[in-house]
Design a protein around this motif. Structure first.
Motif, mmCIF file in Angstrom:
data_model
loop_
_atom_site.group_PDB
_atom_site.id
_atom_site.type_symbol
_atom_site.label_atom_id
_atom_site.label_comp_id
_atom_site.label_asym_id
_atom_site.label_seq_id
_atom_site.Cartn_x
_atom_site.Cartn_y
_atom_site.Cartn_z
ATOM 1 N N GLU A 1 0.789 -1.301 -0.059
ATOM 2 C CA GLU A 1 -0.061 0.175 0.090
ATOM 3 C C GLU A 1 0.961 1.258 -0.166
ATOM 4 N N GLY B 1 -5.036 -0.829 4.117
ATOM 5 C CA GLY B 1 -5.386 -1.375 2.631
ATOM 6 C C GLY B 1 -6.779 -2.011 2.519
ATOM 7 N N LYS C 1 -9.938 1.337 -0.386
ATOM 8 C CA LYS C 1 -9.165 2.069 -1.308
ATOM 9 C C LYS C 1 -9.628 3.192 -1.652
#
Length: 293
Positions: free
Chosen positions: A182, A290, A293
């Protein structure tokens, strides 16, 4: 008039879903509290039992109104001639902290190579790390015992450090790979354009961004190392005895002394609870990194 009625009906219809959502949220909140209390009940029971005398703790059903005492904690800390728990607690602290530090030092660059700068067939590499956890621990116990005996590492705390490191390394690589995935690649490329080399990028760019994930990984590895019993029970004796092994010494041929065992269990659990409480914000951020999004 017709428009006014329609607007009123529309307003009423609009408020019904909102009320339904609020009622559903309140129901979920109550269910979450009940579930939390259900998980907390054994801990509360253990704390209460540890404050009772042995005769009161052994009654069936247990007596809630029994007098409270600290005799269980006095016996655990060796007041009156018993064995001291401090060597075992120190051994567990050394083994857990040292193995966790080694795991982070090894897993961080490995996760960087598998996520931000992926190597060829990186999925196969991750599967290889996962496959090392498929072998039952007890299946490798005899070879490890023979190795420790032939090399003079029996009852040595540094052997446990190496074993705990190898035990937690696959889990740490898997967790940190998902966290480092990420990290924005543009930030890393900007640092490299400014002349930063790989160690600088890892220490000053990637590590601060992935700090919640690193903290979550460290906490889980520390908990696994602190609670490990099988290796410590077989490969240690007196010098390298850990806290879980010391706890099993309260189960004797004379019986199970509930108050003393509950007091010992509570004291040995405190370092893990303190570490989890201190890092709870990082743990929540790391485990949810994560997810959105």
């Amino acid at each position: 008039m017709y428009r006014t009625r329609t607007g009123a009906r529309g307003t009423t219809a609009d408020t019904r879903p909102a009320r339904s959502r609020r009622a559903r949220g309140a129901g979920l909140g109550v269910a979450a509290w009940l579930l939390g209390l259900l998980f907390f009940l054994p801990i509360a029971w253990m704390v209460l039992t540890s404050l009772h005398s042995e005769p009161d703790a052994a009654t069936n059903p247990p007596s809630w109104a029994a007098s409270l005492t600290l005799d269980g904690y006095r016996e655990f800390f060796g007041v009156g001639g018993g064995a001291s728990p401090w060597p075992a607690l120190i051994n567990s602290t050394v083994a857990s902290l040292a193995s966790t530090l080694l795991v982070l030092l090894l897993a961080f660059p490995a996760a960087y190579a598998l996520s931000i700068r992926p190597v060829k067939k990186w999925t196969d590499v991750l599967f290889f790390f996962l496959s090392t956890k498929m072998l039952p621990v007890v299946a490798g116990l005899l070879p490890l015992y023979l190795f420790a005996k032939n090399t003079g590492l029996l009852d040595n705390i540094w052997l446990l450090v190496l074993l705990y490191t190898s035990m937690n390394l696959p889990i740490a690589v898997w967790m940190m790979q998902s966290f480092l995935a990420e990290v924005p690649v543009a930030v890393i490329e900007a640092a490299q354009l400014d002349g930063a080399r790989l160690p600088t990028v890892l220490a000053r760019v990637v590590a601060p961004i992935a700090a919640p994930g690193i903290a979550a990984t460290a906490l889980i590895c520390f908990i696994f190392s602190w609670n490990e019993l099988l290796f410590a029970r077989v490969l240690t004796g007196v010098v390298a005895e850990t806290a879980p092994v010391f706890l099993t010494g309260f189960i004797t041929s004379q019986g199970l002394f509930l108050a003393k065992v509950c007091a010992a269990s509570l004291v040995i659990s405190l370092p893990v609870l303190a570490a989890g409480f201190a890092a709870q914000d990082k743990l929540v951020q790391g485990l949810s990194l994560g997810a959105v999004k």
